[in-house]
Design a protein around this motif. Structure first.
Motif, mmCIF file in Angstrom:
data_model
loop_
_atom_site.group_PDB
_atom_site.id
_atom_site.type_symbol
_atom_site.label_atom_id
_atom_site.label_comp_id
_atom_site.label_asym_id
_atom_site.label_seq_id
_atom_site.Cartn_x
_atom_site.Cartn_y
_atom_site.Cartn_z
ATOM 1 N N ASP A 254 0.581 0.495 1.766
ATOM 2 C CA ASP A 254 1.044 -0.269 0.604
ATOM 3 C C ASP A 254 0.008 -1.270 0.106
ATOM 4 N N SER A 255 -0.485 -2.121 0.988
ATOM 5 C CA SER A 255 -1.423 -3.169 0.576
ATOM 6 C C SER A 255 -2.862 -2.682 0.520
ATOM 7 N N LEU A 256 -3.147 -1.558 1.176
ATOM 8 C CA LEU A 256 -4.501 -1.020 1.344
ATOM 9 C C LEU A 256 -5.398 -1.941 2.161
ATOM 10 N N ALA A 257 -4.796 -2.814 2.954
ATOM 11 C CA ALA A 257 -5.585 -3.648 3.866
ATOM 12 C C ALA A 257 -6.207 -2.759 4.939
ATOM 13 N N PRO A 258 -7.484 -2.979 5.289
ATOM 14 C CA PRO A 258 -8.136 -2.165 6.321
ATOM 15 C C PRO A 258 -7.464 -2.343 7.683
#
Length: 289
Positions: A254-258
């Protein structure tokens, strides 16, 4: 089916689609750059389920191409594309000229930070600004009730949803920006207009991409170190005929955080790699146990 190239006729045509003695009808938008394949047609079929009428845009957007990218050679096949869309029951094709979309003096740019960082945002500077700008214009031009995009461009989908939410675009709002599962060839390669650039040999080698991704996902699910799984994936691509790997990363869906380790929230493995002069992208869900 109507095919329109300028804005005022488009707005009149969409208004006419909405009119009905039984009450207003709904409209779905499927934005494309043409060179249509089964993946696009799958979006169209889903759009027909979601709304009373379907509008498909065909526009090769210069703002999302970099200086050394394939804008000039990107396939333009409007007559063929329109024949395919008419067979699918599309009501209207919006195929604006560059001058109609970006009139003289055009000076506005939409930039969506956060979800556009890294991945294709790093390897294609300015790309997502171009995507956000053109899609925002398409939403205002067509005013759809729902818009559909392929999940193959997962980062693009995240950018568009973020833009719709941040700018209070109620036509469509963020929840009406729908992702449709990636359509694949029989051997697993994600369908893409750029697959046409591949030579016969490269096309055979390209299947290494989804195969290596599945191996990496199996390892991550098994609890193997993420870095090792991705390292093996990159090695497999280079050994299988790819010339370079732009990125291969595990990210929050969802957030595309690594992510550097397996979590419990939905995750996505995203990869971009080059084979010859062609850049291919793909992504797959990494389902938590």
């Amino acid at each position: 089916m109507q095919t329109l190239h300028s804005l005022d006729p488009l707005r009149r045509a969409v208004a006419a689609l909405r009119q009905s003695p039984d009450g207003p009808k709904t409209v779905a938008l499927v934005p494309t750059m043409g060179a249509l394949h089964e993946g696009h047609l799958t979006l169209v079929r889903e759009a027909r389920k979601q709304a009373d009428h379907v509008v498909v845009s065909i526009f090769v957007n210069p703002l999302q191409f970099g200086a050394n990218e394939d804008l000039d050679k990107y396939p333009r096949q409007l007559e063929r594309d329109c024949a395919l869309l008419e067979a699918e029951g599309v009501d209207l094709v919006w195929a604006p000229t560059v001058e109609a979309m970006y009139p003289q003096g055009f000076a506005t740019n939409i930039s969506v930070t956060g979800v556009s960082d890294g991945l294709c945002g790093a390897s294609r500077p300015g790309h997502f600004d171009g995507v956000a700008t053109v899609v925002c214009k398409l939403f205002h031009q067509v005013l759809p009730d729902v818009a559909l995009f392929g999940e193959k461009d997962w980062q693009q989908l995240a950018v568009i949803r973020r833009m719709a939410r941040d700018l209070d675009l109620t036509s469509p709002h963020a929840d009406a920006v729908l992702g449709v599962a990636t359509v694949r060839e029989e051997d697993g390669l994600a369908m893409s207009s750029r697959n046409a650039y591949l030579t016969a040999e490269q096309r055979l080698q390209a299947v290494t991409l989804p195969m290596a991704m599945k191996v990496a996902i199996a390892g991550i699910r098994n609890g193997d170190p993420v870095a090792a799984c991705i390292g093996h994936l990159k090695d497999a691509l280079l050994a299988g005929g790819f010339s370079s790997v732009d990125y291969a990363e595990l990210r929050d869906a969802d957030s595309l955080a690594p992510l550097d380790s397996r979590g419990t929230a939905p995750m996505r493995l995203l990869v971009a790699a080059r084979i010859g002069t062609t850049r291919l992208i793909d992504n797959m869900a990494v389902l938590p146990e």
